[in-house]
Write a protein that holds these residues in place. Structure first.
Motif, PDB file in Angstrom:
ATOM      1  N   VAL A 232      59.887 111.231  65.358  1.00  0.00           N
ATOM      2  CA  VAL A 232      59.280 110.778  66.616  1.00  0.00           C
ATOM      3  C   VAL A 232      57.768 110.627  66.509  1.00  0.00           C
ATOM      4  CG1 VAL A 232      61.129 111.735  68.025  1.00  0.00           C
ATOM      5  CG2 VAL A 232      59.168 113.166  67.429  1.00  0.00           C
ATOM      6  N   ASN A 233      57.149 111.290  65.528  1.00  0.00           N
ATOM      7  CA  ASN A 233      55.694 111.198  65.369  1.00  0.00           C
ATOM      8  C   ASN A 233      55.267 110.085  64.415  1.00  0.00           C
ATOM      9  OD1 ASN A 233      54.815 113.528  67.003  1.00  0.00           O
ATOM     10  ND2 ASN A 233      55.955 114.735  65.501  1.00  0.00           N
ATOM     11  N   LEU A 234      56.231 109.416  63.819  1.00  0.00           N
ATOM     12  CA  LEU A 234      55.915 108.353  62.869  1.00  0.00           C
ATOM     13  C   LEU A 234      55.293 107.158  63.594  1.00  0.00           C
ATOM     14  CD1 LEU A 234      56.297 107.952  59.780  1.00  0.00           C
ATOM     15  CD2 LEU A 234      58.346 106.625  60.305  1.00  0.00           C
ATOM     16  N   GLU A 235      54.138 106.715  63.116  1.00  0.00           N
ATOM     17  CA  GLU A 235      53.426 105.614  63.754  1.00  0.00           C
ATOM     18  C   GLU A 235      53.575 104.297  62.999  1.00  0.00           C
ATOM     19  OE1 GLU A 235      49.393 106.871  64.080  1.00  0.00           O
ATOM     20  OE2 GLU A 235      49.837 108.554  65.430  1.00  0.00           O
ATOM     21  N   VAL A 236      53.724 104.394  61.667  1.00  0.00           N
ATOM     22  CA  VAL A 236      53.815 103.185  60.846  1.00  0.00           C
ATOM     23  C   VAL A 236      54.972 103.345  59.866  1.00  0.00           C
ATOM     24  CG1 VAL A 236      52.643 101.696  59.179  1.00  0.00           C
ATOM     25  CG2 VAL A 236      51.327 102.808  60.999  1.00  0.00           C
ATOM     26  N   LEU A 237      55.857 102.345  59.838  1.00  0.00           N
ATOM     27  CA  LEU A 237      56.974 102.315  58.887  1.00  0.00           C
ATOM     28  C   LEU A 237      57.006 100.946  58.227  1.00  0.00           C
ATOM     29  CD1 LEU A 237      59.518 103.487  57.567  1.00  0.00           C
ATOM     30  CD2 LEU A 237      60.823 102.708  59.572  1.00  0.00           C
ATOM     31  N   ASN A 238      56.954 100.942  56.900  1.00  0.00           N
ATOM     32  CA  ASN A 238      56.954  99.688  56.151  1.00  0.00           C
ATOM     33  C   ASN A 238      58.230  99.580  55.322  1.00  0.00           C
ATOM     34  OD1 ASN A 238      56.312  97.319  54.851  1.00  0.00           O
ATOM     35  ND2 ASN A 238      54.817  98.238  53.452  1.00  0.00           N
ATOM     36  N   ILE A 239      59.093  98.632  55.658  1.00  0.00           N
ATOM     37  CA  ILE A 239      60.298  98.363  54.865  1.00  0.00           C
ATOM     38  C   ILE A 239      60.278  96.924  54.336  1.00  0.00           C
ATOM     39  CG2 ILE A 239      61.697 100.109  56.035  1.00  0.00           C
ATOM     40  CD1 ILE A 239      63.020  97.735  57.572  1.00  0.00           C
ATOM     41  N   SER A 240      59.076  96.414  54.142  1.00  0.00           N
ATOM     42  CA  SER A 240      58.936  95.041  53.645  1.00  0.00           C
ATOM     43  C   SER A 240      59.577  94.887  52.272  1.00  0.00           C
ATOM     44  CB  SER A 240      57.460  94.661  53.554  1.00  0.00           C
ATOM     45  OG  SER A 240      56.847  94.716  54.824  1.00  0.00           O
ATOM     46  N   HIS A 241      60.335  93.810  52.091  1.00  0.00           N
ATOM     47  CA  HIS A 241      60.955  93.418  50.821  1.00  0.00           C
ATOM     48  C   HIS A 241      61.986  94.437  50.325  1.00  0.00           C
ATOM     49  CE1 HIS A 241      57.247  91.245  51.256  1.00  0.00           C
ATOM     50  NE2 HIS A 241      56.526  92.275  50.865  1.00  0.00           N
ATOM     51  N   LEU A 274      56.755  97.293  59.911  1.00  0.00           N
ATOM     52  CA  LEU A 274      56.540  96.177  58.998  1.00  0.00           C
ATOM     53  C   LEU A 274      57.816  95.897  58.211  1.00  0.00           C
ATOM     54  CD1 LEU A 274      53.101  97.499  57.714  1.00  0.00           C
ATOM     55  CD2 LEU A 274      53.469  95.748  59.462  1.00  0.00           C
ATOM     56  N   TYR A 275      58.238  94.636  58.214  1.00  0.00           N
ATOM     57  CA  TYR A 275      59.456  94.265  57.503  1.00  0.00           C
ATOM     58  C   TYR A 275      59.355  92.820  57.027  1.00  0.00           C
ATOM     59  CZ  TYR A 275      60.680  91.734  61.749  1.00  0.00           C
ATOM     60  OH  TYR A 275      60.649  90.862  62.816  1.00  0.00           O
ATOM     61  N   CYS A 276      60.105  92.504  56.012  1.00  0.00           N
ATOM     62  CA  CYS A 276      60.187  91.124  55.510  1.00  0.00           C
ATOM     63  C   CYS A 276      61.473  91.001  54.716  1.00  0.00           C
ATOM     64  CB  CYS A 276      58.989  90.797  54.623  1.00  0.00           C
ATOM     65  SG  CYS A 276      59.053  89.130  53.909  1.00  0.00           S
ATOM     66  N   GLN A 277      62.321  90.077  55.126  1.00  0.00           N
ATOM     67  CA  GLN A 277      63.568  89.779  54.419  1.00  0.00           C
ATOM     68  C   GLN A 277      63.744  88.269  54.333  1.00  0.00           C
ATOM     69  OE1 GLN A 277      66.113  92.354  56.998  1.00  0.00           O
ATOM     70  NE2 GLN A 277      66.854  93.187  55.050  1.00  0.00           N
ATOM     71  N   SER A 278      62.700  87.621  53.876  1.00  0.00           N
ATOM     72  CA  SER A 278      62.677  86.163  53.858  1.00  0.00           C
ATOM     73  C   SER A 278      63.055  85.613  52.484  1.00  0.00           C
ATOM     74  CB  SER A 278      61.283  85.663  54.250  1.00  0.00           C
ATOM     75  OG  SER A 278      61.171  84.275  54.077  1.00  0.00           O
ATOM     76  N   SER A 279      63.893  84.611  52.482  1.00  0.00           N
ATOM     77  CA  SER A 279      64.298  83.978  51.221  1.00  0.00           C
ATOM     78  C   SER A 279      63.142  83.201  50.589  1.00  0.00           C
ATOM     79  CB  SER A 279      65.480  83.031  51.461  1.00  0.00           C
ATOM     80  OG  SER A 279      65.133  82.048  52.433  1.00  0.00           O
ATOM     81  N   SER A 280      62.112  82.919  51.366  1.00  0.00           N
ATOM     82  CA  SER A 280      60.952  82.197  50.841  1.00  0.00           C
ATOM     83  C   SER A 280      59.867  83.140  50.324  1.00  0.00           C
ATOM     84  CB  SER A 280      60.361  81.291  51.928  1.00  0.00           C
ATOM     85  OG  SER A 280      59.925  82.057  53.035  1.00  0.00           O
ATOM     86  N   GLN A 306      50.181  96.679  45.516  1.00  0.00           N
ATOM     87  CA  GLN A 306      50.084  96.141  46.866  1.00  0.00           C
ATOM     88  C   GLN A 306      50.882  96.961  47.879  1.00  0.00           C
ATOM     89  OE1 GLN A 306      51.387  92.001  46.369  1.00  0.00           O
ATOM     90  NE2 GLN A 306      49.259  91.361  46.583  1.00  0.00           N
ATOM     91  N   ASP A 307      50.432  96.909  49.115  1.00  0.00           N
ATOM     92  CA  ASP A 307      51.202  97.465  50.234  1.00  0.00           C
ATOM     93  C   ASP A 307      50.705  96.833  51.524  1.00  0.00           C
ATOM     94  OD1 ASP A 307      52.243  99.436  52.340  1.00  0.00           O
ATOM     95  OD2 ASP A 307      53.097 100.246  50.493  1.00  0.00           O
ATOM     96  N   GLU A 308      51.637  96.528  52.404  1.00  0.00           N
ATOM     97  CA  GLU A 308      51.270  95.934  53.682  1.00  0.00           C
ATOM     98  C   GLU A 308      50.510  96.922  54.564  1.00  0.00           C
ATOM     99  OE1 GLU A 308      54.042  93.440  51.742  1.00  0.00           O
ATOM    100  OE2 GLU A 308      54.136  95.598  52.155  1.00  0.00           O
ATOM    101  N   VAL A 309      50.657  98.212  54.287  1.00  0.00           N
ATOM    102  CA  VAL A 309      49.885  99.238  54.990  1.00  0.00           C
ATOM    103  C   VAL A 309      48.549  99.380  54.268  1.00  0.00           C
ATOM    104  CG1 VAL A 309      49.813 101.637  55.752  1.00  0.00           C
ATOM    105  CG2 VAL A 309      52.011 100.443  55.609  1.00  0.00           C
ATOM    106  N   SER A 310      47.479  99.060  54.947  1.00  0.00           N
ATOM    107  CA  SER A 310      46.162  99.013  54.291  1.00  0.00           C
ATOM    108  C   SER A 310      45.763 100.357  53.684  1.00  0.00           C
ATOM    109  CB  SER A 310      45.098  98.554  55.293  1.00  0.00           C
ATOM    110  OG  SER A 310      45.029  99.446  56.399  1.00  0.00           O
ATOM    111  N   SER A 311      46.134 101.458  54.312  1.00  0.00           N
ATOM    112  CA  SER A 311      45.756 102.779  53.810  1.00  0.00           C
ATOM    113  C   SER A 311      46.526 103.176  52.556  1.00  0.00           C
ATOM    114  CB  SER A 311      45.965 103.840  54.891  1.00  0.00           C
ATOM    115  OG  SER A 311      47.306 103.845  55.341  1.00  0.00           O
ATOM    116  N   LEU A 312      47.576 102.418  52.208  1.00  0.00           N
ATOM    117  CA  LEU A 312      48.350 102.688  50.999  1.00  0.00           C
ATOM    118  C   LEU A 312      48.159 101.622  49.927  1.00  0.00           C
ATOM    119  CD1 LEU A 312      51.705 103.915  52.621  1.00  0.00           C
ATOM    120  CD2 LEU A 312      49.986 105.310  51.457  1.00  0.00           C
TER     121      LEU A 312
END
Length: 336
Positions: A232-241, A274-280, A306-312
């Motif tokens: 419940v305290n999680l503010e940012v979740l990145n599951i991109s790619h 943050l998420y991305c499941q694009s074929s392109s 690389q990471d979509e989360v700037s702090s990572l």
């Protein structure tokens, strides 16, 4: 040669205008000049005089030790730890760490290691003893580090706030130690496979975690839902790619090509989902081609950083250990 180059840099400063000799120059001025040097170049410079030594160890220079260009000379094996590393490679790493620890004087707060740099307990113990103020650790390869070695290092790093780690089969012990020793811990990145067991360990021991990145990992839908329901305290979740797997009634698993509305609803309370499941998308295509276990070595040297989360995100490689350092180390066996 490196000392001569440094003197040339100093000649560019108008010492007559400030009425001081080089060895009497303010530390701030020396630090700005020495920051342009790499680790190997700094070593002889630090021996010139006491003021130069102090400047060479300044936190402005040593805030980050980025060994992201250094790889072990290794062979994959079938038996634990599934990696064999050449002794010469280990000795080279030991020399580099000794050099860095001697020059930095405990001022390192961020450490970055390559995904193919396989340290041993001795290496980790050495740096954790001499750099006690580490706040961010990027260490994607744990094959040759034991549970005892990891726990011992975490206990020393009480200021640790951010960790990038590989997927491991039994993560409970490391999450428990982070919870016990690192009171300001808030950022976690996992590279590999993320299942419901991993998710439950995080929820149990790190309930106040703020940022979690699973970028380019295999993630089960059960694990994702567990995180969304319990953290419940999680503010940012990145599951991109990520390769999202869903269990079927038959017991088999299938790849989910799209996220359903349930997931979006559960993630709506977060600041960033943050998420991305694009074929392109190039990264998404690479995940599918690699069957979920990203073969980082096949791609650009910067891709794994690389990471979509700037702090990572790791950004560009640091100057302290640049390509010139790597080339010199690989072309000679000289002791520094």
């Amino acid at each position: 040669m490196f000392l001569f180059q440094t003197l040339e840099l100093l000649r560019m400063v108008d010492t007559k205008a400030i009425g001081k000799r080089w060895e009497e120059m303010e530390t701030d001025v020396l630090v700005k000049i020495f920051k342009e040097l790499n680790m190997i170049q700094l070593t002889p410079v630090s021996l010139v005089c006491r003021s130069w030594r102090l400047a060479c160890s300044d936190p402005f220079i040593w805030n980050t030790l980025d060994l992201g260009l250094l790889e072990s000379n290794f062979i994959q094996t079938r038996a634990l730890p599934f990696i064999w590393v050449d002794e010469r490679s280990d000795r080279r790493l030991t020399r580099i760490l000794r050099m860095a620890m001697a020059l930095s004087c405990g001022n390192i707060t961020t450490m970055i290691f390559h995904f193919n740099l396989y340290m041993k307990d001795e290496h980790l113990n050495y740096i954790s003893e001499r750099s006690p103020h580490v706040r961010r650790l990027v260490m994607p390869a744990w094959n040759r580090i034991t549970r005892v070695g990891l726990v011992q290092a975490i206990r020393r790093w009480e200021d640790l706030e951010s960790l990038t780690m590989p997927s491991i089969g039994h993560p409970s012990y490391i999450m428990e130690e982070i919870s016990r020793s690192c009171k300001n811990f808030s950022h976690l990145k996992v590279m590999g496979t993320f299942d419901v067991h991993f998710a439950s360990c995080i929820a149990m021991h790190l309930p106040k975690l703020k940022v979690l990145s699973l970028r380019c990992s295999i993630v089960t839908k059960e694990a994702l839902l567990f995180i969304l329901n319990c953290m419940v305290n999680l503010e940012v979740l990145n599951i991109s790619h990520c390769l999202l797997l869903e269990s079927l009634v038959s017991g088999r698993r299938q790849i989910r090509s799209e996220l359903d509305q349930t997931i979006f609803q559960k993630a709506s309370h977060m600041r960033d989902f943050l998420y991305c499941q694009s074929s392109s998308c190039i990264a998404c295509r690479r995940m599918i081609e690699d069957e979920g276990l990203m073969r980082w070595y096949r791609y650009e040297a910067w891709f794994w950083r690389q990471d979509e989360v700037s702090s990572l995100d790791l950004g560009e490689y640091g100057r302290l250990f640049d390509k010139n350092c790597v080339d010199r180390l690989l072309s000679s066996d000289i002791n520094f």
